[in-house]
Design a protein around this motif. Sequence first.
Motif, PDB file in Angstrom:
ATOM      1  N   ALA A 137      15.012 -21.863  16.894  1.00 42.05           N
ATOM      2  CA  ALA A 137      15.076 -20.713  17.758  1.00 42.05           C
ATOM      3  C   ALA A 137      14.389 -21.349  19.119  1.00 42.05           C
ATOM      4  N   ASN A 138      14.983 -20.693  20.414  1.00 44.58           N
ATOM      5  CA  ASN A 138      14.217 -20.775  21.511  1.00 44.58           C
ATOM      6  C   ASN A 138      13.914 -19.440  22.115  1.00 44.58           C
ATOM      7  N   LYS A 139      12.581 -19.163  21.842  1.00 41.54           N
ATOM      8  CA  LYS A 139      11.988 -17.684  21.956  1.00 41.54           C
ATOM      9  C   LYS A 139      12.367 -17.130  23.207  1.00 41.54           C
ATOM     10  N   ASP A 140      12.765 -17.914  24.219  1.00 41.19           N
ATOM     11  CA  ASP A 140      13.109 -17.206  25.412  1.00 41.19           C
ATOM     12  C   ASP A 140      14.482 -16.999  25.789  1.00 41.19           C
ATOM     13  N   ARG A 141      15.346 -17.374  24.871  1.00 42.81           N
ATOM     14  CA  ARG A 141      16.894 -17.163  24.960  1.00 42.81           C
ATOM     15  C   ARG A 141      17.036 -15.815  25.073  1.00 42.81           C
ATOM     16  N   THR A 142      18.228 -15.251  25.968  1.00 43.66           N
ATOM     17  CA  THR A 142      18.072 -13.929  26.101  1.00 43.66           C
ATOM     18  C   THR A 142      19.159 -13.419  24.942  1.00 43.66           C
ATOM     19  N   VAL A 143      19.559 -12.012  25.139  1.00 43.22           N
ATOM     20  CA  VAL A 143      20.615 -11.615  24.015  1.00 43.22           C
ATOM     21  C   VAL A 143      21.768 -12.020  24.253  1.00 43.22           C
ATOM     22  N   GLU A 144      22.086 -12.165  25.632  1.00 41.50           N
ATOM     23  CA  GLU A 144      23.461 -12.545  26.084  1.00 41.50           C
ATOM     24  C   GLU A 144      23.610 -13.992  25.660  1.00 41.50           C
ATOM     25  N   GLU A 145      22.538 -14.980  25.671  1.00 40.36           N
ATOM     26  CA  GLU A 145      22.665 -16.159  25.232  1.00 40.36           C
ATOM     27  C   GLU A 145      22.902 -16.338  23.800  1.00 40.36           C
ATOM     28  N   TRP A 146      22.171 -15.269  23.048  1.00 42.63           N
ATOM     29  CA  TRP A 146      22.462 -15.397  21.751  1.00 42.63           C
ATOM     30  C   TRP A 146      23.632 -15.175  21.235  1.00 42.63           C
ATOM     31  N   THR A 147      24.191 -13.870  21.928  1.00 43.50           N
ATOM     32  CA  THR A 147      25.447 -13.632  21.483  1.00 43.50           C
ATOM     33  C   THR A 147      26.456 -14.471  21.613  1.00 43.50           C
ATOM     34  N   ARG A 148      26.399 -15.360  23.022  1.00 44.18           N
ATOM     35  CA  ARG A 148      27.334 -16.500  23.026  1.00 44.18           C
ATOM     36  C   ARG A 148      27.429 -17.494  21.969  1.00 44.18           C
ATOM     37  N   LEU A 149      26.198 -18.032  21.494  1.00 43.28           N
ATOM     38  CA  LEU A 149      25.890 -18.876  20.819  1.00 43.28           C
ATOM     39  C   LEU A 149      26.549 -18.301  19.351  1.00 43.28           C
ATOM     40  N   LEU A 150      26.234 -17.237  18.941  1.00 46.35           N
ATOM     41  CA  LEU A 150      26.685 -16.810  17.469  1.00 46.35           C
ATOM     42  C   LEU A 150      28.155 -16.378  17.393  1.00 46.35           C
ATOM     43  N   LYS A 151      28.734 -16.131  18.602  1.00 48.49           N
ATOM     44  CA  LYS A 151      30.278 -16.219  18.720  1.00 48.49           C
ATOM     45  C   LYS A 151      30.709 -17.638  18.521  1.00 48.49           C
ATOM     46  N   GLN A 152      30.038 -18.540  18.971  1.00 46.76           N
ATOM     47  CA  GLN A 152      30.525 -19.875  18.749  1.00 46.76           C
ATOM     48  C   GLN A 152      30.507 -20.193  17.638  1.00 46.76           C
ATOM     49  N   TYR A 153      29.501 -20.022  16.842  1.00 46.68           N
ATOM     50  CA  TYR A 153      29.110 -20.428  15.540  1.00 46.68           C
ATOM     51  C   TYR A 153      30.346 -19.763  14.602  1.00 46.68           C
ATOM     52  N   ASN A 154      30.532 -18.402  14.672  1.00 50.68           N
ATOM     53  CA  ASN A 154      31.549 -18.053  13.993  1.00 50.68           C
ATOM     54  C   ASN A 154      32.899 -18.663  14.491  1.00 50.68           C
ATOM     55  N   SER A 155      33.324 -18.828  15.498  1.00 55.20           N
ATOM     56  CA  SER A 155      34.583 -19.633  15.707  1.00 55.20           C
ATOM     57  C   SER A 155      34.693 -20.888  14.917  1.00 55.20           C
ATOM     58  N   ILE A 156      33.781 -21.440  14.355  1.00 55.51           N
ATOM     59  CA  ILE A 156      33.906 -22.837  13.885  1.00 55.51           C
ATOM     60  C   ILE A 156      33.679 -22.480  12.326  1.00 55.51           C
ATOM     61  N   GLY A 157      33.552 -21.170  11.960  1.00 55.52           N
ATOM     62  CA  GLY A 157      33.687 -20.959  10.517  1.00 55.52           C
ATOM     63  C   GLY A 157      32.212 -20.705   9.973  1.00 55.52           C
ATOM     64  N   VAL A 158      31.179 -20.853  10.865  1.00 53.69           N
ATOM     65  CA  VAL A 158      29.954 -20.589  10.012  1.00 53.69           C
ATOM     66  C   VAL A 158      29.745 -19.143   9.963  1.00 53.69           C
TER      67      VAL A 158
END
Length: 350
Positions: free
Chosen positions: A37-58
């Motif tokens: 985790a990057n402690k400075d990552r924003t909610v928006e950045e986390w949301t984007r990454l989580l959507k990306q993980y979801n898109s590859i079946g994670v």
Amino acid sequence: MKLHTLFIALISVLFFSCSPQKKTQEEDTKNWIWVHANKDRTVEEWTRLLKQYNSIGVKAILLGANTEVLERVIPLAHQQNIEVHAWMWTLNKNGDSIAAQHPDWFSVNRLGESCYDKKPYVGYYSWVCPSIPQVQEHILNKVQSLLDIEGVDGIHLDYVRYCDAILPKGLWAKYDIIQDKVYPQWDYGYNPSNIKLFKALYGYSPLDLDDPNTDENWVEFRLSTVTDLVNKIADLVHSQNKQLSAAVFPSPRLSRKMVYQPWDQWNLDAALPMIYHNFYEEDIAWIGETTADGVAIVDGKFPIYTGLFVHDLKEEDLKTATELAVKSGANGWCLFDANSFEKFHQSKID
């Protein structure tokens, strides 16, 4: 936009083509990713990454983070139907301020050298001894602090073993060593506490032997100290209806020999063996062979999710590796790690 579309198409094929057709327990079928985790990552950045993980079946992330970050990410991940497992270093206590106050906790090699003041291999190797009651208490307290975080789905144990007695062959040149057997400077577990316990059980000290690693009692003793700790952690985690997983060496056969880690004997909900074939100077087929070996040894006790080292896999190899894992009996795969995955595929993510 074109590249992004290509990326989504590629990884969608990767996920669906390697999804198992039949599983006896559908809920055990999922894919994971290790996330520093990057402690400075924003909610928006986390949301984007989580959507990306979801898109590859994670469907589960192993998140190495402090309490503040875990509390921020957990609800965001759950919105994407992704589990969050708190990733913790277990017996390697680098940077642990409490452990640093107790030199007697640290693992000692056959030459009498302690990890407290002489680090093996790398500067962050600060191993503690699993049989010391105060060490166990300290680790269990850490586990409990993670379990107290609202919404956490499980605990993920890493570095839950002794220091590497034998490194993967592909790393020998990096450290300018040859490890055709266990040599004293890399042979750990000779703490006074371990020696005392062992002598009480068997009536002799391993230090009295010419080569302690030929002594079955001494080898099994060290294996049992790790198992006893893990199963105490499992009792705590399961008492609170959470899941316990562990990052482990490629197969129980290798892990016993290399790091005294008998993970097939642990009361886990999932094992994530790090089957990083290039570290062992093996070809990609080894991923399937080693997955199958672990699945056979565990024999249904808990599901296995094959860990893959993204940096060493081209895109077509990543697809092959995930397919091999599932065809060989794994319930899914786990990518190491999110940062490498993003960097490796950056041209298509953008």
